[in-house]
Design an enzyme around this catalytic site. Sequence first.
Site, PDB file in Angstrom:
ATOM      1  CB  SER A 182      33.480   2.239  48.236  1.00  0.00           C
ATOM      2  OG  SER A 182      33.811   3.106  47.554  1.00  0.00           O
ATOM      3  CG  ASP A 352      30.914   8.113  42.650  1.00  0.00           C
ATOM      4  OD1 ASP A 352      31.750   7.850  42.877  1.00  0.00           O
ATOM      5  OD2 ASP A 352      30.182   7.207  43.430  1.00  0.00           O
ATOM      6  CG  HIS A 385      31.822   7.675  46.802  1.00  0.00           C
ATOM      7  ND1 HIS A 385      32.010   6.547  45.272  1.00  0.00           N
ATOM      8  CD2 HIS A 385      32.994   6.772  47.418  1.00  0.00           C
ATOM      9  CE1 HIS A 385      32.312   5.139  45.554  1.00  0.00           C
ATOM     10  NE2 HIS A 385      33.443   5.938  46.791  1.00  0.00           N
TER      11      HIS A 385
END
Length: 410
Positions: A182, A352, A385
């Site tokens: 991320s 995601d 995610h």
Amino acid sequence: MAPPGLLSLCVLILVVMPHRAYGSSRGPFGRKNGAAATADSGICATSVTIYGYKCEEHEVTTQDGFILNMQRIPEGRVGGKSTGGNKKQPVLIQHGVLVDGMTWLLNSPEQNLPMILADNGFDVWIPNTRGTRFSRKHVSLDPTQPDFWNWSWDELVTYDLPAVFDFVFNQTGQKIHYIGHSLGTLIGLASFSEGHQADKLKSAVLLSPIAYLSHMTTALGMVAAKAFAGEITTLFGIAEFNPKGNEATVFLNSLCNYPGVDCYDLLNVLTGNNCCLNSSTVNLFLKNEPQSTATKNMVHLAQTVRDGVLAKYNYGRPDYNVMHYGEARPPLYNISNIPHDLPIFMSYGGQDALSDVQDVQLLLDHLKFHDVGKLAVQYIKNYAHADFIMGISAKDIVYNQVVQFFKNHQ
Ligand SMILES: *[C@@H]1O[C@H](CO)[C@@H](O)[C@H](O)[C@H]1NC(C)=O
Ligand SMILES: *[C@@H]1O[C@H](CO)[C@@H](O)[C@H](O)[C@H]1NC(C)=O
Ligand SMILES: *[C@@H]1O[C@H](CO)[C@@H](O)[C@H](O)[C@H]1NC(C)=O
Ligand SMILES: *[C@@H]1O[C@H](CO)[C@@H](O)[C@H](O)[C@H]1NC(C)=O
């Protein structure tokens, strides 16, 4: 974990809501901000040595004076024979926004990426970004002062990442394999594109890569990004953004009242439909995260969502930008400048919500001049995610590939 703007929010909200009932601004542990990583309360003690691994706590000072906490797992439980010669190769594993290094360590040792790497003969380093619970020290400032929070992800690119790279390089004398999740991918990409780590970097693994964010589609995410880019600076000023604090709680609750925003099942609403999380792990996650960041950092992330380009912090007025950059618009990070022969392994998920498939395609487009043999891309259809850091199947699907990738690029 978290990602720019959004994942962060997800995490925020997740934790914030349950507390509303108690009217408390403290986390479930009632942890005080500013705790030091002492021998028995730090991440090594709570999350690593209990499983029989060696673990060292380190402090790294950035050029702008922040003192960052970092863990090192120097070897595996079984002694971990080293790969490639006598010296173990260092791996630096960088978390995302609003969380800290502990997010890599919430599953069982057999499932956690740092321990898997250590058991495969790597020397593992886990930095903690400025502002998170164990990285709230500075040579002259303290977290109660606004100046302590006067930074965005530009400073993570310019100061935090170079500081931990220099430190690990100095301690090990070896080039470093980098892993980011991320926001950890965004600051890695931006930093490498500016040539900061050119001589110390061996390869890069990007999990849930975040760079372009304009396709993020979740309603809550968009509302939040708009709010951050707009009103929040005046609301919070240059200050700590403490997701467990009262202002943040009120703010986030207000977002959930927007038409079209459904805050039911926040983790999935914000990060996508995670396929493979263990509910005990999620509970542990909620006990330990989210962590503070700078409001300015949240604003910068929101600008990244809004503007669809990878640029430095926008001061919001041409004359202010001229003052800081000598130009009316903030300078861009040029991803195409990343050395074309840098081995890169990228893994992204079809579910995601933060690292949207279309945005990943945009990132890949900026890497189109990369040496073909040096860029490997993995697409996992049912991953969202959080699956990349906490998924119970992540070892089989992702981490084994990461280990193999590093072994192929010694
Ligand atoms: C924040 O830092 C910038 C330089 O990066 C400086 O121009 C600005 O005045 C600072 N703001 C505050 C409120 O200290
Ligand atoms: C590397 O570490 C040594 C010993 O700790 C120290 O004296 C030296 O200044 C460090 N060099 C850099 C570049 O950090
Ligand atoms: C989920 O976590 C619990 C507690 O750590 C553990 O006992 C269990 O084996 C985990 N389940 C899976 C499928 O990994
Ligand atoms: C980015 O860098 C590449 C070369 O690495 C160059 O061709 C391109 O024009 C640059 N883009 C911008 C917007 O500066």
